[in-house]
Design a protein around this motif. Structure first.
Motif, PDB file in Angstrom:
ATOM      1  N   THR A 199      10.588  11.793  -1.365  1.00 33.15           N
ATOM      2  CA  THR A 199      10.397  12.586  -2.581  1.00 33.15           C
ATOM      3  C   THR A 199       9.615  13.816  -2.143  1.00 33.15           C
ATOM      4  O   THR A 199       9.370  13.995  -0.949  1.00 33.15           O
ATOM      5  CB  THR A 199       9.585  11.820  -3.662  1.00 33.15           C
ATOM      6  OG1 THR A 199       8.274  11.578  -3.166  1.00 33.15           O
ATOM      7  CG2 THR A 199      10.248  10.523  -4.064  1.00 33.15           C
ATOM      8  N   ARG A 200       9.184  14.598  -3.094  1.00 27.53           N
ATOM      9  CA  ARG A 200       8.394  15.773  -2.719  1.00 27.53           C
ATOM     10  C   ARG A 200       7.089  15.384  -2.025  1.00 27.53           C
ATOM     11  O   ARG A 200       6.638  16.071  -1.130  1.00 27.53           O
ATOM     12  CB  ARG A 200       8.068  16.605  -3.961  1.00 27.53           C
ATOM     13  CG  ARG A 200       9.226  17.433  -4.412  1.00 27.53           C
ATOM     14  CD  ARG A 200       8.779  18.336  -5.515  1.00 27.53           C
ATOM     15  NE  ARG A 200       9.374  17.831  -6.757  1.00 27.53           N
ATOM     16  CZ  ARG A 200       9.206  18.375  -7.925  1.00 27.53           C
ATOM     17  NH1 ARG A 200       8.419  19.416  -8.055  1.00 27.53           N
ATOM     18  NH2 ARG A 200       9.788  17.883  -8.978  1.00 27.53           N
ATOM     19  N   ASN A 201       6.511  14.281  -2.461  1.00 32.66           N
ATOM     20  CA  ASN A 201       5.190  13.910  -1.941  1.00 32.66           C
ATOM     21  C   ASN A 201       5.177  12.647  -1.079  1.00 32.66           C
ATOM     22  O   ASN A 201       4.112  12.240  -0.641  1.00 32.66           O
ATOM     23  CB  ASN A 201       4.214  13.716  -3.102  1.00 32.66           C
ATOM     24  CG  ASN A 201       4.006  14.989  -3.873  1.00 32.66           C
ATOM     25  OD1 ASN A 201       3.956  16.062  -3.287  1.00 32.66           O
ATOM     26  ND2 ASN A 201       3.906  14.890  -5.180  1.00 32.66           N
ATOM     27  N   SER A 202       6.306  12.023  -0.885  1.00 34.55           N
ATOM     28  CA  SER A 202       6.278  10.804  -0.075  1.00 34.55           C
ATOM     29  C   SER A 202       7.411  10.807   0.948  1.00 34.55           C
ATOM     30  O   SER A 202       8.421  11.477   0.778  1.00 34.55           O
ATOM     31  CB  SER A 202       6.387   9.557  -0.955  1.00 34.55           C
ATOM     32  OG  SER A 202       7.674   9.451  -1.520  1.00 34.55           O
ATOM     33  N   TYR A 203       7.182  10.036   1.975  1.00 32.73           N
ATOM     34  CA  TYR A 203       8.137   9.954   3.078  1.00 32.73           C
ATOM     35  C   TYR A 203       8.027   8.545   3.642  1.00 32.73           C
ATOM     36  O   TYR A 203       6.930   8.058   3.930  1.00 32.73           O
ATOM     37  CB  TYR A 203       7.765  10.979   4.148  1.00 32.73           C
ATOM     38  CG  TYR A 203       8.672  11.001   5.355  1.00 32.73           C
ATOM     39  CD1 TYR A 203       9.848  11.747   5.352  1.00 32.73           C
ATOM     40  CD2 TYR A 203       8.344  10.302   6.503  1.00 32.73           C
ATOM     41  CE1 TYR A 203      10.666  11.799   6.466  1.00 32.73           C
ATOM     42  CE2 TYR A 203       9.159  10.339   7.627  1.00 32.73           C
ATOM     43  CZ  TYR A 203      10.321  11.089   7.596  1.00 32.73           C
ATOM     44  OH  TYR A 203      11.120  11.126   8.693  1.00 32.73           O
ATOM     45  N   SER A 230       7.707   5.056   9.787  1.00 36.29           N
ATOM     46  CA  SER A 230       6.983   6.331   9.658  1.00 36.29           C
ATOM     47  C   SER A 230       6.679   6.572   8.191  1.00 36.29           C
ATOM     48  O   SER A 230       7.567   6.457   7.351  1.00 36.29           O
ATOM     49  CB  SER A 230       7.834   7.482  10.184  1.00 36.29           C
ATOM     50  OG  SER A 230       8.231   7.247  11.496  1.00 36.29           O
ATOM     51  N   LYS A 231       5.426   6.936   7.922  1.00 36.12           N
ATOM     52  CA  LYS A 231       5.040   7.227   6.548  1.00 36.12           C
ATOM     53  C   LYS A 231       4.663   8.686   6.347  1.00 36.12           C
ATOM     54  O   LYS A 231       4.308   9.090   5.250  1.00 36.12           O
ATOM     55  CB  LYS A 231       3.880   6.323   6.131  1.00 36.12           C
ATOM     56  CG  LYS A 231       4.304   4.870   6.055  1.00 36.12           C
ATOM     57  CD  LYS A 231       3.200   4.004   5.534  1.00 36.12           C
ATOM     58  CE  LYS A 231       3.687   2.566   5.416  1.00 36.12           C
ATOM     59  NZ  LYS A 231       2.665   1.669   4.913  1.00 36.12           N
ATOM     60  N   PRO A 247       5.987   9.579  13.835  1.00 31.60           N
ATOM     61  CA  PRO A 247       6.493   8.200  13.863  1.00 31.60           C
ATOM     62  C   PRO A 247       5.359   7.206  14.057  1.00 31.60           C
ATOM     63  O   PRO A 247       4.365   7.494  14.727  1.00 31.60           O
ATOM     64  CB  PRO A 247       7.441   8.186  15.057  1.00 31.60           C
ATOM     65  CG  PRO A 247       7.038   9.334  15.900  1.00 31.60           C
ATOM     66  CD  PRO A 247       6.403  10.343  14.984  1.00 31.60           C
ATOM     67  N   GLY A 248       5.510   6.054  13.438  1.00 27.80           N
ATOM     68  CA  GLY A 248       4.521   4.996  13.604  1.00 27.80           C
ATOM     69  C   GLY A 248       4.661   4.353  14.972  1.00 27.80           C
ATOM     70  O   GLY A 248       5.533   4.710  15.769  1.00 27.80           O
ATOM     71  N   ALA A 295      12.736   7.658  -5.321  1.00 28.92           N
ATOM     72  CA  ALA A 295      12.856   8.348  -4.036  1.00 28.92           C
ATOM     73  C   ALA A 295      14.334   8.452  -3.653  1.00 28.92           C
ATOM     74  O   ALA A 295      15.117   7.518  -3.863  1.00 28.92           O
ATOM     75  CB  ALA A 295      12.098   7.582  -2.957  1.00 28.92           C
ATOM     76  N   GLN A 296      14.710   9.604  -3.134  1.00 29.44           N
ATOM     77  CA  GLN A 296      16.073   9.807  -2.642  1.00 29.44           C
ATOM     78  C   GLN A 296      16.182   9.076  -1.300  1.00 29.44           C
ATOM     79  O   GLN A 296      15.425   9.339  -0.378  1.00 29.44           O
ATOM     80  CB  GLN A 296      16.369  11.288  -2.460  1.00 29.44           C
ATOM     81  CG  GLN A 296      17.762  11.549  -1.956  1.00 29.44           C
ATOM     82  CD  GLN A 296      18.056  13.039  -1.876  1.00 29.44           C
ATOM     83  OE1 GLN A 296      17.367  13.857  -2.443  1.00 29.44           O
ATOM     84  NE2 GLN A 296      19.110  13.371  -1.159  1.00 29.44           N
TER      85      GLN A 296
END
Length: 158
Positions: free
Chosen positions: A51-55, A68-69, A74-75, A116-117
């Motif tokens: 989303t705009r604010n999350s990954y 990965s957040k 990457p984690g 979330a897309q």
């Protein structure tokens, strides 16, 4: 005598050039065969929800899972147990890969930030099959079990 020497040098040069080109061709063939062998059977899964604010990105390769957040960060890779990998492959067997890009999302709440897309990308050897966007938590029916397994693995590995 000069003519014989010139002919000898020319023949020697031709033989040397032929040997070099044969060696080069063998080396190139060897590299491509090694690359082929390395890429045969290579399967990766990539789940991406944004989303705009999350990954949130999950990447699964045979013995590794990486979550990965944050974009571009990457984690840490975590070892994936063999039974878990085999379960993913079983679920993948039930899916027609060529149909993945054609799957329709059951809802489109991501269009107005209602969810979330999300996409799922499956890479087999050098072929990539990616879904159209769908809502996180509501994938197309054909890939629902696979998506659930991938997200459950990521949750359990964290």
């Amino acid at each position: 005598m000069k003519l014989v020497n010139i002919l000898f040098i020319v023949l020697l040069s031709l033989k040397t050039c032929d040997t070099l080109s044969t060696t080069k061709a063998k080396t190139q063939a060897g590299v491509s065969k090694e690359q082929q062998a390395a890429s045969e059977g290579l399967i990766t899964f990539e789940y991406l929800a944004t989303t705009r604010n999350s990954y949130y990105k999950i990447r699964v390769i045979e013995n590794l899972i990486v979550v990965s957040k944050k974009r571009g960060k990457p984690g840490a890779p975590v070892m994936l147990p063999q039974p878990e990998w085999e379960r993913l492959l079983e679920l993948l067997d039930g899916i027609q890969l060529k149909e993945i890009p054609k799957l329709k999302a059951p809802s489109k709440n991501y269009a107005f930030d209602g969810a979330a897309q999300t996409t799922l990308k499956v890479t087999l050897n050098e072929h990539t099959y990616q879904t159209q966007a769908f809502d996180q938590g509501n994938p197309p029916e054909a890939i629902k079990a696979l998506v659930k397994e991938i997200t459950d693995l990521a949750t359990n590995m964290e």
